[in-house]
Design a protein around this motif. Sequence first.
Motif, PDB file in Angstrom:
ATOM      1  N   LYS A  75      -5.028 -14.054  62.735  1.00  0.00           N
ATOM      2  CA  LYS A  75      -5.583 -15.588  62.308  1.00  0.00           C
ATOM      3  C   LYS A  75      -6.454 -15.073  61.153  1.00  0.00           C
ATOM      4  CE  LYS A  75      -6.469 -19.719  64.841  1.00  0.00           C
ATOM      5  NZ  LYS A  75      -6.955 -20.494  65.863  1.00  0.00           N
ATOM      6  N   THR A  76      -7.101 -14.398  61.033  1.00  0.00           N
ATOM      7  CA  THR A  76      -8.059 -14.170  59.650  1.00  0.00           C
ATOM      8  C   THR A  76      -7.058 -13.850  58.571  1.00  0.00           C
ATOM      9  OG1 THR A  76      -9.798 -13.623  61.125  1.00  0.00           O
ATOM     10  CG2 THR A  76     -10.202 -13.128  58.762  1.00  0.00           C
ATOM     11  N   LYS A  77      -6.342 -13.066  58.844  1.00  0.00           N
ATOM     12  CA  LYS A  77      -5.178 -12.580  57.859  1.00  0.00           C
ATOM     13  C   LYS A  77      -4.515 -14.099  57.247  1.00  0.00           C
ATOM     14  CE  LYS A  77      -4.340  -7.777  59.457  1.00  0.00           C
ATOM     15  NZ  LYS A  77      -3.370  -7.017  59.952  1.00  0.00           N
ATOM     16  N   ASN A  78      -4.094 -14.626  58.274  1.00  0.00           N
ATOM     17  CA  ASN A  78      -3.191 -15.747  57.981  1.00  0.00           C
ATOM     18  C   ASN A  78      -4.251 -16.821  57.073  1.00  0.00           C
ATOM     19  OD1 ASN A  78      -1.140 -15.028  59.320  1.00  0.00           O
ATOM     20  ND2 ASN A  78      -1.545 -16.318  61.135  1.00  0.00           N
ATOM     21  N   LEU A  79      -5.353 -16.959  57.374  1.00  0.00           N
ATOM     22  CA  LEU A  79      -6.452 -17.705  56.634  1.00  0.00           C
ATOM     23  C   LEU A  79      -6.580 -17.369  55.260  1.00  0.00           C
ATOM     24  CD1 LEU A  79      -9.036 -18.740  59.328  1.00  0.00           C
ATOM     25  CD2 LEU A  79      -7.200 -20.244  58.157  1.00  0.00           C
ATOM     26  N   VAL A  80      -6.693 -15.919  55.107  1.00  0.00           N
ATOM     27  CA  VAL A  80      -6.779 -15.249  53.980  1.00  0.00           C
ATOM     28  C   VAL A  80      -5.604 -15.473  52.947  1.00  0.00           C
ATOM     29  CG1 VAL A  80      -7.088 -13.041  52.676  1.00  0.00           C
ATOM     30  CG2 VAL A  80      -8.479 -13.411  54.769  1.00  0.00           C
ATOM     31  N   MET A  81      -4.461 -15.336  53.672  1.00  0.00           N
ATOM     32  CA  MET A  81      -3.024 -15.371  52.851  1.00  0.00           C
ATOM     33  C   MET A  81      -2.963 -16.974  52.449  1.00  0.00           C
ATOM     34  SD  MET A  81      -0.500 -14.091  51.584  1.00  0.00           S
ATOM     35  CE  MET A  81      -0.369 -12.330  52.195  1.00  0.00           C
ATOM     36  N   ALA A  82      -3.244 -17.782  53.383  1.00  0.00           N
ATOM     37  CA  ALA A  82      -3.348 -19.383  52.799  1.00  0.00           C
ATOM     38  C   ALA A  82      -4.315 -19.686  51.704  1.00  0.00           C
ATOM     39  CB  ALA A  82      -3.691 -20.150  54.099  1.00  0.00           C
ATOM     40  N   GLY A  83      -5.382 -19.199  51.817  1.00  0.00           N
ATOM     41  CA  GLY A  83      -6.472 -19.528  50.530  1.00  0.00           C
ATOM     42  C   GLY A  83      -5.881 -18.898  49.440  1.00  0.00           C
ATOM     43  N   GLY A  84      -5.309 -17.655  49.490  1.00  0.00           N
ATOM     44  CA  GLY A  84      -4.660 -17.143  48.122  1.00  0.00           C
ATOM     45  C   GLY A  84      -3.633 -18.218  47.750  1.00  0.00           C
ATOM     46  N   LEU A  85      -2.533 -18.259  48.571  1.00  0.00           N
ATOM     47  CA  LEU A  85      -1.643 -19.209  48.097  1.00  0.00           C
ATOM     48  C   LEU A  85      -2.059 -20.451  47.549  1.00  0.00           C
ATOM     49  CD1 LEU A  85       1.064 -18.118  50.797  1.00  0.00           C
ATOM     50  CD2 LEU A  85       0.880 -17.487  48.369  1.00  0.00           C
ATOM     51  N   THR A  86      -2.920 -21.084  48.391  1.00  0.00           N
ATOM     52  CA  THR A  86      -3.372 -22.318  48.065  1.00  0.00           C
ATOM     53  C   THR A  86      -4.261 -22.147  46.453  1.00  0.00           C
ATOM     54  OG1 THR A  86      -3.761 -23.038  50.154  1.00  0.00           O
ATOM     55  CG2 THR A  86      -5.095 -24.378  48.524  1.00  0.00           C
ATOM     56  N   GLY A  87      -5.079 -21.094  46.500  1.00  0.00           N
ATOM     57  CA  GLY A  87      -5.490 -20.977  44.914  1.00  0.00           C
ATOM     58  C   GLY A  87      -4.757 -20.751  43.860  1.00  0.00           C
ATOM     59  N   PHE A  88      -3.574 -20.016  44.269  1.00  0.00           N
ATOM     60  CA  PHE A  88      -2.461 -19.944  43.239  1.00  0.00           C
ATOM     61  C   PHE A  88      -1.642 -21.104  42.807  1.00  0.00           C
ATOM     62  CE2 PHE A  88       2.049 -18.982  42.260  1.00  0.00           C
ATOM     63  CZ  PHE A  88       1.930 -18.239  41.128  1.00  0.00           C
ATOM     64  N   VAL A  89      -1.323 -21.821  43.787  1.00  0.00           N
ATOM     65  CA  VAL A  89      -0.689 -23.152  43.608  1.00  0.00           C
ATOM     66  C   VAL A  89      -1.455 -24.102  42.666  1.00  0.00           C
ATOM     67  CG1 VAL A  89       0.126 -25.257  44.608  1.00  0.00           C
ATOM     68  CG2 VAL A  89       0.889 -22.946  45.611  1.00  0.00           C
ATOM     69  N   PHE A  90      -2.883 -24.089  43.099  1.00  0.00           N
ATOM     70  CA  PHE A  90      -3.498 -24.889  42.259  1.00  0.00           C
ATOM     71  C   PHE A  90      -3.812 -24.610  40.892  1.00  0.00           C
ATOM     72  CE2 PHE A  90      -5.073 -26.906  46.596  1.00  0.00           C
ATOM     73  CZ  PHE A  90      -4.671 -28.281  46.369  1.00  0.00           C
ATOM     74  N   GLY A  91      -3.888 -23.320  41.077  1.00  0.00           N
ATOM     75  CA  GLY A  91      -4.138 -22.612  39.648  1.00  0.00           C
ATOM     76  C   GLY A  91      -2.908 -22.948  38.586  1.00  0.00           C
ATOM     77  N   VAL A  92      -1.564 -22.924  39.035  1.00  0.00           N
ATOM     78  CA  VAL A  92      -0.510 -23.077  38.474  1.00  0.00           C
ATOM     79  C   VAL A  92      -0.282 -24.515  38.081  1.00  0.00           C
ATOM     80  CG1 VAL A  92       2.065 -23.321  38.620  1.00  0.00           C
ATOM     81  CG2 VAL A  92       0.826 -21.154  39.249  1.00  0.00           C
ATOM     82  N   TYR A  93      -0.796 -25.456  38.889  1.00  0.00           N
ATOM     83  CA  TYR A  93      -0.635 -26.937  38.694  1.00  0.00           C
ATOM     84  C   TYR A  93      -1.952 -27.137  37.684  1.00  0.00           C
ATOM     85  CZ  TYR A  93      -1.540 -32.073  39.516  1.00  0.00           C
ATOM     86  OH  TYR A  93      -1.771 -33.232  39.250  1.00  0.00           O
ATOM     87  N   TYR A  94      -3.017 -26.670  37.760  1.00  0.00           N
ATOM     88  CA  TYR A  94      -3.942 -27.012  36.854  1.00  0.00           C
ATOM     89  C   TYR A  94      -3.771 -26.531  35.498  1.00  0.00           C
ATOM     90  CZ  TYR A  94      -8.356 -26.986  34.213  1.00  0.00           C
ATOM     91  OH  TYR A  94      -9.507 -27.196  33.391  1.00  0.00           O
ATOM     92  N   TYR A  95      -2.871 -25.400  35.323  1.00  0.00           N
ATOM     93  CA  TYR A  95      -2.657 -24.740  34.063  1.00  0.00           C
ATOM     94  C   TYR A  95      -1.449 -25.803  33.457  1.00  0.00           C
ATOM     95  CZ  TYR A  95       0.059 -21.888  30.811  1.00  0.00           C
ATOM     96  OH  TYR A  95       0.573 -21.386  29.647  1.00  0.00           O
ATOM     97  N   THR A  96      -0.488 -26.099  34.256  1.00  0.00           N
ATOM     98  CA  THR A  96       0.640 -26.847  33.595  1.00  0.00           C
ATOM     99  C   THR A  96       0.149 -28.323  33.315  1.00  0.00           C
ATOM    100  OG1 THR A  96       1.962 -25.716  35.476  1.00  0.00           O
ATOM    101  CG2 THR A  96       2.976 -28.018  34.675  1.00  0.00           C
ATOM    102  N   MET A  97      -0.736 -28.809  34.019  1.00  0.00           N
ATOM    103  CA  MET A  97      -1.253 -30.176  33.620  1.00  0.00           C
ATOM    104  C   MET A  97      -2.122 -30.197  32.282  1.00  0.00           C
ATOM    105  SD  MET A  97      -0.296 -32.496  35.566  1.00  0.00           S
ATOM    106  CE  MET A  97       1.401 -31.787  36.103  1.00  0.00           C
ATOM    107  N   ARG A  98      -2.702 -28.934  31.989  1.00  0.00           N
ATOM    108  CA  ARG A  98      -3.584 -28.867  30.728  1.00  0.00           C
ATOM    109  C   ARG A  98      -2.291 -28.623  29.711  1.00  0.00           C
ATOM    110  NH1 ARG A  98      -8.832 -29.097  29.787  1.00  0.00           N
ATOM    111  NH2 ARG A  98      -8.707 -26.895  28.580  1.00  0.00           N
ATOM    112  N   ALA A  99      -1.373 -28.035  29.950  1.00  0.00           N
ATOM    113  CA  ALA A  99      -0.589 -27.608  29.012  1.00  0.00           C
ATOM    114  C   ALA A  99       0.365 -28.802  28.603  1.00  0.00           C
ATOM    115  CB  ALA A  99       0.472 -26.544  29.441  1.00  0.00           C
ATOM    116  N   VAL A 100       0.748 -29.484  29.613  1.00  0.00           N
ATOM    117  CA  VAL A 100       1.592 -30.887  29.386  1.00  0.00           C
ATOM    118  C   VAL A 100       0.799 -31.725  28.996  1.00  0.00           C
ATOM    119  CG1 VAL A 100       3.509 -32.555  30.460  1.00  0.00           C
ATOM    120  CG2 VAL A 100       3.288 -29.956  30.880  1.00  0.00           C
ATOM    121  N   GLY A 101      -0.304 -31.957  29.384  1.00  0.00           N
ATOM    122  CA  GLY A 101      -1.150 -33.084  29.083  1.00  0.00           C
ATOM    123  C   GLY A 101      -1.727 -33.174  27.594  1.00  0.00           C
TER     124      GLY A 101
END
Length: 71
Positions: A13-39
């Motif tokens: 369960k802890t591994k799943n939480l670590v993986m979910a946190g890493g993937l969520t951070g990656f997705v928000f990072g890509v979203y933030y980068y994209t919005m800054r690049a396009v905006g």
Amino acid sequence: MAGLPGYSALAPKTKNLVMAGGLTGFVFGVYYYTMRAVGGSDELQVAIDKFEEAKRSSEAEASCTFSMFIR
């Protein structure tokens, strides 16, 4: 493959939480980068405004022409 030290000792369960946190951070990072690049540029909004203005003027011209035929 070595991986992270101590990761294999964690509970599943802890591994799943670590993986979910890493993937969520990656997705928000890509979203933030994209919005800054396009905006940064407003080219799309300018093109939309020009298109809408041309559409309004052509509609006004067509309605004026149509009203001349009705009389």
